[in-house]
Design a protein around this motif. Structure first.
Motif, mmCIF file in Angstrom:
data_model
loop_
_atom_site.group_PDB
_atom_site.id
_atom_site.type_symbol
_atom_site.label_atom_id
_atom_site.label_comp_id
_atom_site.label_asym_id
_atom_site.label_seq_id
_atom_site.Cartn_x
_atom_site.Cartn_y
_atom_site.Cartn_z
ATOM 1 N N TYR A 54 -16.394 45.105 -62.692
ATOM 2 C CA TYR A 54 -16.046 46.067 -63.750
ATOM 3 C C TYR A 54 -14.550 46.018 -64.050
ATOM 4 O O TYR A 54 -14.130 46.017 -65.225
ATOM 5 C CB TYR A 54 -16.458 47.469 -63.316
ATOM 6 N N ILE A 55 -13.729 45.978 -63.000
ATOM 7 C CA ILE A 55 -12.278 45.889 -63.182
ATOM 8 C C ILE A 55 -11.923 44.631 -63.969
ATOM 9 O O ILE A 55 -11.066 44.653 -64.864
ATOM 10 C CB ILE A 55 -11.570 45.896 -61.803
ATOM 11 N N ASP A 56 -12.593 43.532 -63.627
ATOM 12 C CA ASP A 56 -12.336 42.263 -64.310
ATOM 13 C C ASP A 56 -12.749 42.317 -65.777
ATOM 14 O O ASP A 56 -11.995 41.901 -66.663
ATOM 15 C CB ASP A 56 -13.080 41.139 -63.595
ATOM 16 N N ARG A 57 -13.951 42.858 -66.044
ATOM 17 C CA ARG A 57 -14.454 42.906 -67.417
ATOM 18 C C ARG A 57 -13.622 43.835 -68.296
ATOM 19 O O ARG A 57 -13.426 43.570 -69.485
ATOM 20 C CB ARG A 57 -15.906 43.372 -67.425
ATOM 21 N N MET A 58 -13.130 44.923 -67.719
ATOM 22 C CA MET A 58 -12.327 45.880 -68.484
ATOM 23 C C MET A 58 -10.851 45.484 -68.511
ATOM 24 O O MET A 58 -10.043 46.166 -69.154
ATOM 25 C CB MET A 58 -12.474 47.277 -67.872
ATOM 26 N N ASP A 59 -10.516 44.400 -67.803
ATOM 27 C CA ASP A 59 -9.147 43.888 -67.740
ATOM 28 C C ASP A 59 -8.159 44.925 -67.198
ATOM 29 O O ASP A 59 -7.030 45.025 -67.655
ATOM 30 C CB ASP A 59 -8.690 43.408 -69.122
ATOM 31 N N TYR A 60 -8.608 45.679 -66.210
ATOM 32 C CA TYR A 60 -7.720 46.609 -65.534
ATOM 33 C C TYR A 60 -6.864 45.846 -64.517
ATOM 34 O O TYR A 60 -7.269 44.820 -63.981
ATOM 35 C CB TYR A 60 -8.504 47.694 -64.804
ATOM 36 N N PHE A 61 -5.675 46.369 -64.254
ATOM 37 C CA PHE A 61 -4.776 45.831 -63.222
ATOM 38 C C PHE A 61 -4.543 44.329 -63.392
ATOM 39 O O PHE A 61 -4.477 43.573 -62.408
ATOM 40 C CB PHE A 61 -5.344 46.093 -61.824
ATOM 41 N N SER A 62 -4.424 43.879 -64.626
ATOM 42 C CA SER A 62 -4.248 42.448 -64.874
ATOM 43 C C SER A 62 -2.967 41.910 -64.249
ATOM 44 O O SER A 62 -2.872 40.714 -63.955
ATOM 45 C CB SER A 62 -4.249 42.177 -66.379
ATOM 46 N N GLN A 63 -1.989 42.794 -64.032
ATOM 47 C CA GLN A 63 -0.730 42.348 -63.423
ATOM 48 C C GLN A 63 -0.916 41.933 -61.964
ATOM 49 O O GLN A 63 -0.047 41.271 -61.387
ATOM 50 C CB GLN A 63 0.351 43.439 -63.521
ATOM 51 N N PHE B 108 -21.876 46.963 -54.141
ATOM 52 C CA PHE B 108 -21.061 48.036 -54.726
ATOM 53 C C PHE B 108 -19.629 47.555 -54.927
ATOM 54 O O PHE B 108 -19.041 47.737 -56.002
ATOM 55 C CB PHE B 108 -21.077 49.272 -53.832
ATOM 56 N N MET B 109 -19.059 46.952 -53.889
ATOM 57 C CA MET B 109 -17.686 46.442 -53.969
ATOM 58 C C MET B 109 -17.594 45.321 -54.998
ATOM 59 O O MET B 109 -16.626 45.260 -55.779
ATOM 60 C CB MET B 109 -17.257 45.937 -52.594
ATOM 61 N N SER B 110 -18.582 44.452 -55.028
ATOM 62 C CA SER B 110 -18.567 43.337 -55.977
ATOM 63 C C SER B 110 -18.653 43.835 -57.413
ATOM 64 O O SER B 110 -17.928 43.362 -58.298
ATOM 65 C CB SER B 110 -19.742 42.395 -55.690
ATOM 66 N N LEU B 111 -19.528 44.807 -57.663
ATOM 67 C CA LEU B 111 -19.669 45.356 -59.014
ATOM 68 C C LEU B 111 -18.420 46.118 -59.435
ATOM 69 O O LEU B 111 -18.053 46.115 -60.612
ATOM 70 C CB LEU B 111 -20.890 46.270 -59.082
ATOM 71 N N LEU B 112 -17.758 46.753 -58.460
ATOM 72 C CA LEU B 112 -16.513 47.452 -58.769
ATOM 73 C C LEU B 112 -15.456 46.468 -59.260
ATOM 74 O O LEU B 112 -14.802 46.712 -60.296
ATOM 75 C CB LEU B 112 -16.008 48.188 -57.529
ATOM 76 N N PHE B 113 -15.297 45.347 -58.580
ATOM 77 C CA PHE B 113 -14.315 44.352 -59.018
ATOM 78 C C PHE B 113 -14.774 43.633 -60.284
ATOM 79 O O PHE B 113 -13.935 43.226 -61.103
ATOM 80 C CB PHE B 113 -14.036 43.349 -57.892
ATOM 81 N N TYR C 172 -13.945 35.061 -56.389
ATOM 82 C CA TYR C 172 -14.296 36.353 -56.979
ATOM 83 C C TYR C 172 -15.214 37.082 -56.008
ATOM 84 O O TYR C 172 -15.833 36.469 -55.129
ATOM 85 C CB TYR C 172 -14.940 36.193 -58.348
ATOM 86 N N ALA C 173 -15.315 38.399 -56.170
ATOM 87 C CA ALA C 173 -15.872 39.269 -55.128
ATOM 88 C C ALA C 173 -17.256 38.855 -54.660
ATOM 89 O O ALA C 173 -17.485 38.656 -53.458
ATOM 90 C CB ALA C 173 -15.889 40.721 -55.627
ATOM 91 N N PHE C 174 -18.231 38.708 -55.578
ATOM 92 C CA PHE C 174 -19.590 38.468 -55.097
ATOM 93 C C PHE C 174 -19.831 37.018 -54.710
ATOM 94 O O PHE C 174 -20.948 36.649 -54.334
ATOM 95 C CB PHE C 174 -20.651 38.960 -56.092
ATOM 96 N N GLY C 175 -18.779 36.195 -54.752
ATOM 97 C CA GLY C 175 -18.879 34.846 -54.222
ATOM 98 C C GLY C 175 -18.442 34.754 -52.769
ATOM 99 O O GLY C 175 -18.418 33.668 -52.187
#
Length: 324
Positions: free
Chosen positions: A50-59, A43-48, A242-245
């Protein structure tokens, strides 16, 4: 009636043990303790992801997507296969240990255990005058002085409470509320120990042992060339975490650090199955968060000490492997 030096008590409450009702009707708590950490990991890995794919919080990214593609020495598919296989092995081992040890929680002896703690509180109270005497303090004189001091302060209601407390400690047979031969203050103290301090101590033991186990084995794997090459270098093929690694390890490392370390910490601390669910799930979430690749200022898991995502990211760099 009990006197000041009584250490014998009326019969402790009897009890009948019963299995703790399941949190989920269709899954035992023991099986939930194996499933939930794995579910939390993905769940946590997929959340990050998704954030990565949508380019959220890139800063708040620690690395660019280009670095992720160019610098890592293992493919995402390889990482996924390795982590899934490792989790399957660990879950199977957990099932076996649970069957072999007949894992299960029971309830029904809370009043008995509180009474046991109350007896310990009474024995500690009876030892207090002797302890004070070792440093030249007379307990009776001290109690009277405290009563006189609180009386001289005024405030009738608070003074009455303070005097009552001093009297109840110096003379535990006084006052109402005797339960199984114990004064009210002894029962309340025992309840605080049983319901708050004891669980907190168990969690503290589990955390300290698990963290120490991880630290010293991890340190050994970085200082011993054979251990690093054969057990830990696998994990450091990921230079841009990255998260799931997070759990991309050799089976040997996973067994030694995670399976053995967690099992020993749970056995030494005596956590219940439900406490184990909390401990294991939070530990997994912290591990994933440490590898997520984002330094999020409002992420509570990154407030737990100095070893946050940025710290662990430095550790994964070629120049930081032996220095953090």
């Amino acid at each position: 009636m009990l006197n000041d030096t009584t250490t014998e008590f009326t019969a402790f409450p009897s009890y009948t043990l019963k299995p703790v009702p399941r949190l989920l009707p269709w899954l035992s708590d023991f099986h939930l303790s194996l499933v939930l950490p794995v579910a939390a990991y993905w769940f946590m890995s997929l959340l990050f992801y998704y954030i990565d794919r949508m380019d959220y919080f890139s800063q708040y990214r620690l690395h660019t997507p280009e670095e992720f593609k160019q610098r890592n020495r293992v493919t995402v598919a390889e990482v996924l296969r390795s982590v899934l296989f490792q989790q399957a092995i660990q879950t199977s081992l957990g099932l076996y240990l649970g069957w072999a040890m007949d894992a299960g929680d029971f309830y029904g002896r809370d009043d008995y255990d509180v009474a046991v703690w109350a007896a310990r509180v009474r024995k500690g109270r009876n030892a207090l005058p002797w302890i004070l005497a070792l440093v030249g303090i007379d307990a009776t004189t001290l109690g009277r002085q405290l009563q006189l001091h609180t009386t001289s302060l005024g405030h009738a209601e608070s003074t009455k409470m303070a005097v009552s407390l001093v009297e109840s400690i110096l003379h535990p047979h006084l006052g109402d509320g005797l339960t199984y031969g114990f004064a009210t203050w002894e029962i309340w103290t025992a309840k605080a120990i049983y319901w708050v301090l004891e669980p907190a101590a168990r969690f503290g033991i589990a955390i300290m042992f698990s963290d120490s186990w991880q630290y010293f084995w991890h340190r050994a794997m970085h200082t011993n060339k054979w251990m690093y090459r054969n057990m830990h270098a696998h994990h450091h093929k990921i230079y841009v975490p990255y998260a799931f690694g997070a759990f991309y390890n050799t089976l040997t490392e996973a067994f030694l650090l995670d399976t053995v370390g967690t099992t020993l910490s749970l056995m030494l601390s005596g956590l219940t199955i439900r406490q184990t669910i909390c401990f294991s799930t939070i530990s997994v979430l912290k591990g994933v968060d440490d590898h997520c690749g984002y330094r999020l200022p409002w992420d509570p898991l990154q407030w737990l000490g100095e070893q946050d995502t940025r710290f662990h990211d430095v550790h994964h760099q070629a120049w930081g492997i032996k220095h953090s």
